[in-house]
Design a protein around this motif. Structure first.
Motif, PDB file in Angstrom:
ATOM      1  N   THR A  64     -69.941  43.623 -48.851  1.00  0.00           N
ATOM      2  CA  THR A  64     -70.338  42.223 -48.947  1.00  0.00           C
ATOM      3  C   THR A  64     -70.144  41.793 -50.393  1.00  0.00           C
ATOM      4  O   THR A  64     -70.174  42.622 -51.301  1.00  0.00           O
ATOM      5  N   ILE A  65     -69.920  40.495 -50.592  1.00  0.00           N
ATOM      6  CA  ILE A  65     -69.673  39.984 -51.942  1.00  0.00           C
ATOM      7  C   ILE A  65     -70.883  39.189 -52.384  1.00  0.00           C
ATOM      8  O   ILE A  65     -71.363  38.321 -51.654  1.00  0.00           O
ATOM      9  N   GLN A  66     -71.400  39.525 -53.566  1.00  0.00           N
ATOM     10  CA  GLN A  66     -72.542  38.783 -54.099  1.00  0.00           C
ATOM     11  C   GLN A  66     -72.131  38.068 -55.376  1.00  0.00           C
ATOM     12  O   GLN A  66     -71.427  38.635 -56.209  1.00  0.00           O
ATOM     13  N   GLY A  67     -72.605  36.823 -55.521  1.00  0.00           N
ATOM     14  CA  GLY A  67     -72.233  36.034 -56.684  1.00  0.00           C
ATOM     15  C   GLY A  67     -70.800  35.534 -56.572  1.00  0.00           C
ATOM     16  O   GLY A  67     -70.159  35.653 -55.529  1.00  0.00           O
ATOM     17  N   GLY A  68     -70.287  34.978 -57.669  1.00  0.00           N
ATOM     18  CA  GLY A  68     -68.940  34.444 -57.637  1.00  0.00           C
ATOM     19  C   GLY A  68     -68.910  33.035 -57.071  1.00  0.00           C
ATOM     20  O   GLY A  68     -69.941  32.382 -56.942  1.00  0.00           O
ATOM     21  N   THR A  69     -67.702  32.577 -56.736  1.00  0.00           N
ATOM     22  CA  THR A  69     -67.543  31.169 -56.381  1.00  0.00           C
ATOM     23  C   THR A  69     -66.735  30.974 -55.107  1.00  0.00           C
ATOM     24  O   THR A  69     -65.965  31.844 -54.697  1.00  0.00           O
ATOM     25  N   LEU A  70     -66.951  29.821 -54.488  1.00  0.00           N
ATOM     26  CA  LEU A  70     -66.046  29.277 -53.477  1.00  0.00           C
ATOM     27  C   LEU A  70     -65.433  28.021 -54.087  1.00  0.00           C
ATOM     28  O   LEU A  70     -66.085  27.345 -54.875  1.00  0.00           O
ATOM     29  N   SER A  71     -64.198  27.725 -53.734  1.00  0.00           N
ATOM     30  CA  SER A  71     -63.537  26.565 -54.332  1.00  0.00           C
ATOM     31  C   SER A  71     -63.008  25.611 -53.267  1.00  0.00           C
ATOM     32  O   SER A  71     -62.777  26.003 -52.129  1.00  0.00           O
ATOM     33  N   VAL A  72     -62.849  24.360 -53.696  1.00  0.00           N
ATOM     34  CA  VAL A  72     -62.186  23.365 -52.848  1.00  0.00           C
ATOM     35  C   VAL A  72     -61.032  22.774 -53.650  1.00  0.00           C
ATOM     36  O   VAL A  72     -61.202  22.425 -54.822  1.00  0.00           O
ATOM     37  N   TYR A  73     -59.860  22.718 -53.042  1.00  0.00           N
ATOM     38  CA  TYR A  73     -58.678  22.142 -53.697  1.00  0.00           C
ATOM     39  C   TYR A  73     -58.340  20.814 -53.050  1.00  0.00           C
ATOM     40  O   TYR A  73     -58.405  20.670 -51.835  1.00  0.00           O
ATOM     41  N   TYR A  74     -57.997  19.842 -53.887  1.00  0.00           N
ATOM     42  CA  TYR A  74     -57.596  18.522 -53.401  1.00  0.00           C
ATOM     43  C   TYR A  74     -56.166  18.267 -53.862  1.00  0.00           C
ATOM     44  O   TYR A  74     -55.906  18.251 -55.055  1.00  0.00           O
ATOM     45  N   HIS A  75     -55.254  18.084 -52.933  1.00  0.00           N
ATOM     46  CA  HIS A  75     -53.872  17.738 -53.276  1.00  0.00           C
ATOM     47  C   HIS A  75     -53.686  16.242 -53.074  1.00  0.00           C
ATOM     48  O   HIS A  75     -53.713  15.764 -51.946  1.00  0.00           O
ATOM     49  N   LEU A  76     -53.514  15.539 -54.180  1.00  0.00           N
ATOM     50  CA  LEU A  76     -53.425  14.079 -54.123  1.00  0.00           C
ATOM     51  C   LEU A  76     -51.996  13.614 -54.358  1.00  0.00           C
ATOM     52  O   LEU A  76     -51.230  14.251 -55.088  1.00  0.00           O
ATOM     53  N   ASP A  77     -51.692  12.485 -53.752  1.00  0.00           N
ATOM     54  CA  ASP A  77     -50.353  11.915 -53.903  1.00  0.00           C
ATOM     55  C   ASP A  77     -50.485  10.403 -53.981  1.00  0.00           C
ATOM     56  O   ASP A  77     -51.357   9.810 -53.350  1.00  0.00           O
ATOM     57  N   SER A  78     -49.649   9.796 -54.798  1.00  0.00           N
ATOM     58  CA  SER A  78     -49.584   8.348 -54.820  1.00  0.00           C
ATOM     59  C   SER A  78     -48.246   7.928 -54.220  1.00  0.00           C
ATOM     60  O   SER A  78     -47.193   8.150 -54.817  1.00  0.00           O
ATOM     61  N   VAL A  79     -48.318   7.364 -53.041  1.00  0.00           N
ATOM     62  CA  VAL A  79     -47.085   6.920 -52.380  1.00  0.00           C
ATOM     63  C   VAL A  79     -46.457   5.789 -53.182  1.00  0.00           C
ATOM     64  O   VAL A  79     -45.243   5.697 -53.334  1.00  0.00           O
ATOM     65  N   GLU A  80     -47.338   4.934 -53.751  1.00  0.00           N
ATOM     66  CA  GLU A  80     -46.880   3.757 -54.474  1.00  0.00           C
ATOM     67  C   GLU A  80     -46.195   4.155 -55.781  1.00  0.00           C
ATOM     68  O   GLU A  80     -45.090   3.699 -56.085  1.00  0.00           O
ATOM     69  N   LEU A  81     -46.837   5.033 -56.573  1.00  0.00           N
ATOM     70  CA  LEU A  81     -46.322   5.351 -57.910  1.00  0.00           C
ATOM     71  C   LEU A  81     -45.574   6.682 -57.960  1.00  0.00           C
ATOM     72  O   LEU A  81     -45.062   7.069 -59.009  1.00  0.00           O
ATOM     73  N   ARG A  82     -45.532   7.386 -56.866  1.00  0.00           N
ATOM     74  CA  ARG A  82     -44.762   8.624 -56.744  1.00  0.00           C
ATOM     75  C   ARG A  82     -45.182   9.689 -57.749  1.00  0.00           C
ATOM     76  O   ARG A  82     -44.325  10.292 -58.421  1.00  0.00           O
ATOM     77  N   HIS A  83     -46.485   9.903 -57.913  1.00  0.00           N
ATOM     78  CA  HIS A  83     -46.902  11.068 -58.680  1.00  0.00           C
ATOM     79  C   HIS A  83     -47.985  11.834 -57.924  1.00  0.00           C
ATOM     80  O   HIS A  83     -48.604  11.320 -56.997  1.00  0.00           O
ATOM     81  N   LYS A  84     -48.148  13.081 -58.339  1.00  0.00           N
ATOM     82  CA  LYS A  84     -49.059  13.978 -57.629  1.00  0.00           C
ATOM     83  C   LYS A  84     -49.984  14.640 -58.618  1.00  0.00           C
ATOM     84  O   LYS A  84     -49.682  14.753 -59.800  1.00  0.00           O
ATOM     85  N   ILE A  85     -51.135  15.116 -58.120  1.00  0.00           N
ATOM     86  CA  ILE A  85     -52.031  15.911 -58.945  1.00  0.00           C
ATOM     87  C   ILE A  85     -52.857  16.817 -58.032  1.00  0.00           C
ATOM     88  O   ILE A  85     -53.062  16.502 -56.860  1.00  0.00           O
ATOM     89  N   THR A  86     -53.273  17.943 -58.571  1.00  0.00           N
ATOM     90  CA  THR A  86     -54.136  18.857 -57.817  1.00  0.00           C
ATOM     91  C   THR A  86     -55.470  18.974 -58.523  1.00  0.00           C
ATOM     92  O   THR A  86     -55.513  19.222 -59.730  1.00  0.00           O
ATOM     93  N   LEU A  87     -56.558  18.781 -57.783  1.00  0.00           N
ATOM     94  CA  LEU A  87     -57.903  18.949 -58.330  1.00  0.00           C
ATOM     95  C   LEU A  87     -58.533  20.191 -57.727  1.00  0.00           C
ATOM     96  O   LEU A  87     -58.199  20.600 -56.622  1.00  0.00           O
ATOM     97  N   LYS A  88     -59.452  20.780 -58.495  1.00  0.00           N
ATOM     98  CA  LYS A  88     -60.147  21.953 -57.985  1.00  0.00           C
ATOM     99  C   LYS A  88     -61.608  21.868 -58.404  1.00  0.00           C
ATOM    100  O   LYS A  88     -61.915  21.538 -59.545  1.00  0.00           O
ATOM    101  N   VAL A  89     -62.517  22.149 -57.466  1.00  0.00           N
ATOM    102  CA  VAL A  89     -63.923  22.313 -57.837  1.00  0.00           C
ATOM    103  C   VAL A  89     -64.369  23.691 -57.387  1.00  0.00           C
ATOM    104  O   VAL A  89     -63.944  24.178 -56.346  1.00  0.00           O
ATOM    105  N   SER A  90     -65.174  24.337 -58.213  1.00  0.00           N
ATOM    106  CA  SER A  90     -65.721  25.645 -57.866  1.00  0.00           C
ATOM    107  C   SER A  90     -67.232  25.539 -57.783  1.00  0.00           C
ATOM    108  O   SER A  90     -67.858  24.888 -58.608  1.00  0.00           O
ATOM    109  N   THR A  91     -67.806  26.211 -56.787  1.00  0.00           N
ATOM    110  CA  THR A  91     -69.244  26.118 -56.581  1.00  0.00           C
ATOM    111  C   THR A  91     -69.803  27.490 -56.237  1.00  0.00           C
ATOM    112  O   THR A  91     -69.054  28.380 -55.822  1.00  0.00           O
TER     113      THR A  91
END
Lengths: 163, 176
Positions: B79-106
């Motif tokens: 079993t794993i104790q401590g450490g993190t789980l993460s959520v990744y968000y892949h965003l895109d702008s259709v209008e301006l044609r750029h992308k970015i990736t966000l990450k949060v760790s909890t």
């Protein structure tokens, strides 16, 4: 001499045991529950279509279990779906038959080890008449499975084998 | 069209401490790390601001980082104790044609992230899936139920690295 001995000249009269006639009627119109789960369902639909023509054996899909005689378990059975399949099976009126189609519903298939969500064989939930191997089985294999089921129905009887 | 560095600078200026670091060396696109309880207002800012206009959430995914300490339990399972789980968000702008990736760790023990469901409507089911598979709780989500596993599944979260499958579910044997 019997009362009706040689009384009829009409050639349309057929004499047969009731059992044989009932079995013939049952095996000639196995209406299946329209029920598909995964890629096996695509092969099942291909079998129903004009090229392989399931209908020549009297197999047509019905939209309710109450009008169906058989159910083809065509694909991966998840634990969530297994509870639903059990309910559908219980809604089919007797006599009812089950064809387990493909590796997934036979034994879990490629999900046998790491599939946390997959039931490892539909026979853990409902009784199976015919297993069709393959991943997925070709329409010919499913037709072979149906012929096996027809053979099974043809030899059904109320009597015990040895009296 | 803006590159990741420019977007990072804009966010840093606007939100300061909520924006942690940008990981530029990852083999994929640059990833901006964000504090888990600030993601909602940052997401709304990214969507609405002129010149950013991230109108599409391409994907939202949970990840088990498995960076805690491994402990053997009574049955010999890791079993794993401590450490993190993460959520990744892949965003895109259709209008301006750029992308970015966000990450949060909890925290793995009490994983809480703000929901972005009312910023991008499609986040609704993605967040339910991350909750279903990893047990990440999305605060202010309107309908946080399991989405793939059965509603009465009690054996935990299947995609966590230390998940252990149950012997039985509703009388059905689960292992092979």
């Amino acid at each position: 001499m019997g009362l009706l001995d040689k009384e009829f000249s009409d050639g349309n009269i057929v004499i047969a045991p009731v059992e044989d006639v009932l079995n013939w009627a049952r095996l000639s119109s196995i209406w299946q529950l329209g029920f598909g789960l995964a890629c096996c369902a695509i092969e099942m639909m291909a079998t129903s279509a004009s090229h392989y023509d399931f209908d020549r054996f009297g197999v047509i899909p019905r939209n309710t279990p109450r009008q169906a005689d058989a159910i083809i378990i065509s694909g991966t059975v998840t634990l969530k779906m297994a509870t639903r399949i059990k309910r559908l099976y219980e809604q089919i009126p007797d006599p009812k038959y089950i064809i387990s189609m493909g590796s997934c519903s036979n034994c879990g298939g490629p999900y046998w080890e790491h599939g946390y969500h997959v039931l490892k064989g539909i026979d853990r939930v409902i009784p199976v008449d015919v297993y069709v191997p393959g991943c997925p089985p070709r329409p010919e294999a499913l037709l072979e499975g149906l012929l096996k089921l027809r053979d099974k129905i043809r030899h059904e009887t109320l009597r015990k084998k040895s009296v | 069209m803006k590159n990741a560095e420019e977007i990072f600078e804009i966010l840093k200026q606007q939100f300061g401490d909520s924006i942690l670091v940008m990981d530029k060396d990852s083999p994929t696109e640059p990833i901006i790390n964000i504090a888990p309880l600030q993601i909602h207002k940052i997401a709304a800012f990214l969507r609405e601001t002129e010149g950013l206009k991230f109108d599409s959430l391409m994907c939202l995914s949970g990840v088990d980082d498995a960076n805690g300490t491994k402990v053997k339990d009574a049955d010999g399972y890791d079993t794993i104790q401590g450490g993190t789980l993460s959520v990744y968000y892949h965003l895109d702008s259709v209008e301006l044609r750029h992308k970015i990736t966000l990450k949060v760790s909890t925290d793995r023990e009490n994983p809480q992230v703000e929901s972005v469901e009312n910023v991008w409507r499609c986040a609704d089911w993605h967040e339910r899936e991350a909750f279903d598979m990893y047990g990440i709780v999305f605060l202010n989500h309107s309908d946080l139920r399991r989405i793939l596993m059965p509603y009465d599944w009690e054996a935990g979260y299947p995609l966590r690295k230390d998940y252990k499958n149950p012997e039985f579910y509703q009388g059905m044997k689960v292992p092979y």
